[in-house]
Design a protein around this motif. Structure first.
Motif, mmCIF file in Angstrom:
data_model
loop_
_atom_site.group_PDB
_atom_site.id
_atom_site.type_symbol
_atom_site.label_atom_id
_atom_site.label_comp_id
_atom_site.label_asym_id
_atom_site.label_seq_id
_atom_site.Cartn_x
_atom_site.Cartn_y
_atom_site.Cartn_z
ATOM 1 N N GLU A 32 25.296 38.439 52.382
ATOM 2 C CA GLU A 32 25.796 38.780 51.057
ATOM 3 C C GLU A 32 24.889 39.755 50.324
ATOM 4 O OE1 GLU A 32 25.399 35.523 47.805
ATOM 5 O OE2 GLU A 32 25.510 34.441 49.695
ATOM 6 N N TYR A 82 31.168 39.572 41.867
ATOM 7 C CA TYR A 82 30.414 38.721 42.789
ATOM 8 C C TYR A 82 29.832 37.514 42.059
ATOM 9 C CZ TYR A 82 26.140 37.225 45.178
ATOM 10 O OH TYR A 82 25.135 36.477 45.713
ATOM 11 N N GLY A 117 32.328 34.780 41.166
ATOM 12 C CA GLY A 117 32.602 33.900 42.299
ATOM 13 C C GLY A 117 31.478 32.912 42.540
ATOM 14 N N SER A 162 31.892 28.687 42.354
ATOM 15 C CA SER A 162 31.610 27.823 43.503
ATOM 16 C C SER A 162 30.393 26.943 43.259
ATOM 17 C CB SER A 162 31.432 28.661 44.766
ATOM 18 O OG SER A 162 30.409 29.622 44.612
ATOM 19 N N GLN A 212 31.160 34.805 55.698
ATOM 20 C CA GLN A 212 30.399 35.797 54.940
ATOM 21 C C GLN A 212 30.030 36.991 55.817
ATOM 22 O OE1 GLN A 212 30.309 36.558 51.905
ATOM 23 N NE2 GLN A 212 28.706 35.300 50.988
ATOM 24 N N ASN A 226 32.953 39.228 55.906
ATOM 25 C CA ASN A 226 33.025 40.053 54.697
ATOM 26 C C ASN A 226 32.156 41.298 54.838
ATOM 27 O OD1 ASN A 226 34.781 38.406 53.288
ATOM 28 N ND2 ASN A 226 33.168 37.282 52.240
ATOM 29 N N PRO A 237 38.781 41.808 45.351
ATOM 30 C CA PRO A 237 38.912 40.402 45.765
ATOM 31 C C PRO A 237 37.973 40.025 46.908
ATOM 32 C CG PRO A 237 40.846 41.665 46.424
ATOM 33 C CD PRO A 237 40.059 42.527 45.497
ATOM 34 N N ILE A 238 37.633 40.988 47.774
ATOM 35 C CA ILE A 238 36.680 40.679 48.846
ATOM 36 C C ILE A 238 35.307 40.391 48.250
ATOM 37 C CG2 ILE A 238 35.555 41.560 50.924
ATOM 38 C CD1 ILE A 238 37.999 43.283 51.435
ATOM 39 N N TRP A 250 35.431 36.960 46.705
ATOM 40 C CA TRP A 250 35.398 35.966 47.783
ATOM 41 C C TRP A 250 33.984 35.835 48.346
ATOM 42 C CZ3 TRP A 250 37.167 31.888 49.941
ATOM 43 C CH2 TRP A 250 37.096 31.644 51.307
ATOM 44 N N GLU A 251 33.274 36.946 48.435
ATOM 45 C CA GLU A 251 31.885 36.922 48.872
ATOM 46 C C GLU A 251 31.043 36.013 47.972
ATOM 47 O OE1 GLU A 251 27.927 39.664 48.482
ATOM 48 O OE2 GLU A 251 29.877 40.470 47.918
ATOM 49 N N LEU A 266 32.147 33.542 46.072
ATOM 50 C CA LEU A 266 32.568 32.154 46.259
ATOM 51 C C LEU A 266 31.873 31.515 47.462
ATOM 52 C CD1 LEU A 266 36.433 32.285 45.618
ATOM 53 C CD2 LEU A 266 34.708 31.196 44.167
ATOM 54 N N LEU A 267 31.840 32.239 48.569
ATOM 55 C CA LEU A 267 31.228 31.692 49.788
ATOM 56 C C LEU A 267 29.724 31.487 49.617
ATOM 57 C CD1 LEU A 267 33.076 33.773 52.540
ATOM 58 C CD2 LEU A 267 33.393 31.349 52.015
#
Length: 466
Positions: free
Chosen positions: A303, A339, A342, A346, A365, A368, A389-390, A393-394, A396-397
């Motif tokens: 990330e 980022y 997210g 989480s 990840q 991604n 959105p990617i 999502w990064e 969130l993970l």
């Protein structure tokens, strides 16, 4: 991990709200507020520095900021857990506040030019803030050991909130309001005062002081009566019941997260030689590597390589249908804000969501990173709205792996080893960021040169704010 089916009774907001109420039931609000603010302030300056990287060093590789922003903190987390327990928490907090305030002032008052002297002063300030952040993280994670259920959950949520506050506030100040980066950084340099207020005025310290007093007497070799020692024994041991049909343990997660002050179990009334203590700590650290430290390390490598090497080159031509921005520099702080949003969500999910496998989101990840790297090279995503959105999502993970790692440690590691384990594992995220900084020093430049060779010169056209 079994997740509730969307739309089912188990997925309703009423259920989630009840889980939150149950998780925080009986908690002292001052403890919850204090730990949320600890997480927020300890991480917010780190986020602000990364978000302002473009304005601080201009066209130079952004990893030049990331490296001094993480290396001192990484070394602190690597070494300090083996001796920091000799220093009282109050002194640690004062040192963190002093270092972070001084560091931010150095960054803010240094000349805005990008000459070597100005950059050197900024890097010195960044290193001081990094040392404060690293020492603060292992300090406050260890501190959760002495407080009731929910302190770790609030710390994690606060660190996620730091991302939104830091990236969002800097983007708001410099993009929306139009402040200069120097003025914005001067304003943010006052934030460490909140950490001082949180520890000395908001946090109830009776439990910590009682525990410290017992530890001092044990270290000095004084015997304690059976009755007094029993007061520090855990009243129950968390069992490992099977998950229920919705993936939530029958025992509330927050009950197992942290040991309260009454859970401190004196192992011996005689002090151990420091070499024996060091050997014991090293053995514990080795046992933490595969189940906890490695997945956290790997997810942070992916990330932060995205954030540092790819964010500056994930650009779209301004004044075009492919992007909502009129300036190229607006992409970077916007990606950071997405980022961090997210990450916040989480890291705040602990009362509602648990994962057992830390390696699955780590693999996602890595995917991604691969997708965004390929787009940076071949420009196949149609617009900013496909990248956004990617990036979210990064976040969130990354946040999910972080909070789940420390939650599992607090559940699975014996109480007597928990304080050290929480602090020692914190080195993994810094280690991952350090590796990503070294990779990004080369990768960002290489990708930018590739883009220029393909006729996409946007990475060379970004102008920093004043």
């Amino acid at each position: 991990m079994a997740l509730p089916v969307p739309g089912s009774p188990a997925a309703s907001w009423a259920v989630y709200r009840q889980k939150l109420i149950t998780a925080l039931e009986g908690q002292n609000p001052r403890v919850l507020i204090a730990f949320w603010l600890f997480g927020l302030i300890n991480n917010v300056l780190y986020v602000i520095i990364l978000t302002s990287a473009l304005d601080l060093i201009g066209p130079l590789p952004k990893a030049l900021i990331l490296l001094p922003d993480i290396l001192p903190g990484f070394l602190c987390k690597l070494i300090a857990p083996y001796f920091i327990h000799h220093f009282p928490y109050s002194l640690r907090v004062l040192i963190c506040v002093s270092l972070s305030s001084t560091g931010m002032l150095l960054i803010a008052v240094s000349p805005p030019s990008h000459n070597p002297v100005s950059i050197a002063v900024k890097l010195l300030g960044i290193m001081m803030a990094s040392l404060s952040s690293g020492g603060g993280e292992l300090t406050f994670l260890a501190l959760t050991h002495f407080y009731g259920k929910g302190s770790l959950a609030m710390w994690s949520s606060g660190t996620g909130g730091a991302g939104i506050v830091g990236a969002g506030a800097y983007a708001l100040a410099t993009v929306t309001i139009g402040m200069s980066s120097r003025t914005a950084l001067l304003v943010f340099a006052t934030l460490p005062a909140v950490m001082f207020v949180s520890f000395f005025l908001i946090l109830p310290r009776d439990a910590l002081e009682t525990s410290s007093d017992l530890r001092q007497r044990l270290d000095s070799g004084q015997d304690e009566s059976t009755e007094e020692q029993e007061a520090f024994l855990p009243s129950h041991s968390p069992s490992h019941d099977d998950d229920d049909e919705h993936g939530i343990s029958q025992i509330d997660i927050s009950t197992a997260l942290t040991a309260s002050a009454s859970s401190i179990t004196p192992l011996t009334s005689k002090p151990l030689h420091w070499t024996a203590t060091l050997h014991s700590h090293l053995q514990r650290a080795r046992s933490l590597f595969l189940p906890y430290m490695l997945p956290l390390l790997l997810v942070y490598i992916s990330e932060y390589t995205i954030n540092t090497a790819l964010f500056p080159v994930l650009l779209f031509p301004p004044h075009s249908p492919r992007t909502p921005f009129t300036h190229l520099r607006s992409h970077y702080p916007t990606y950071s804000t997405l980022y961090q949003t997210g990450v916040f969500l989480s890291r705040s999910s602990l009362p509602f969501l648990r994962i057992r496998s830390l390696y699955a989101p780590t693999a996602l990840q890595s995917l991604n990173f691969l997708v965004l790297l390929l787009h940076a090279l071949y420009d196949f995503l149609p617009s900013f709205w496909y990248v956004a959105p990617i990036v979210f999502w990064e976040g969130l993970l990354g946040g999910l792996v972080y909070v789940s790692t420390f939650a599992r440690i607090a559940e699975e590691v014996p109480r007597g080893e928990r304080e050290f384990s929480l602090a020692a594992t914190s080195v993994s995220d810094s280690g991952g960021i350090l590796v990503s900084a070294l990779v990004s020093m080369v990768l960002e430049v290489a990708v930018c040169e590739w883009q220029v060779s393909q006729g996409r010169r946007w990475c060379r056209m970004v102008k920093p704010a004043g």
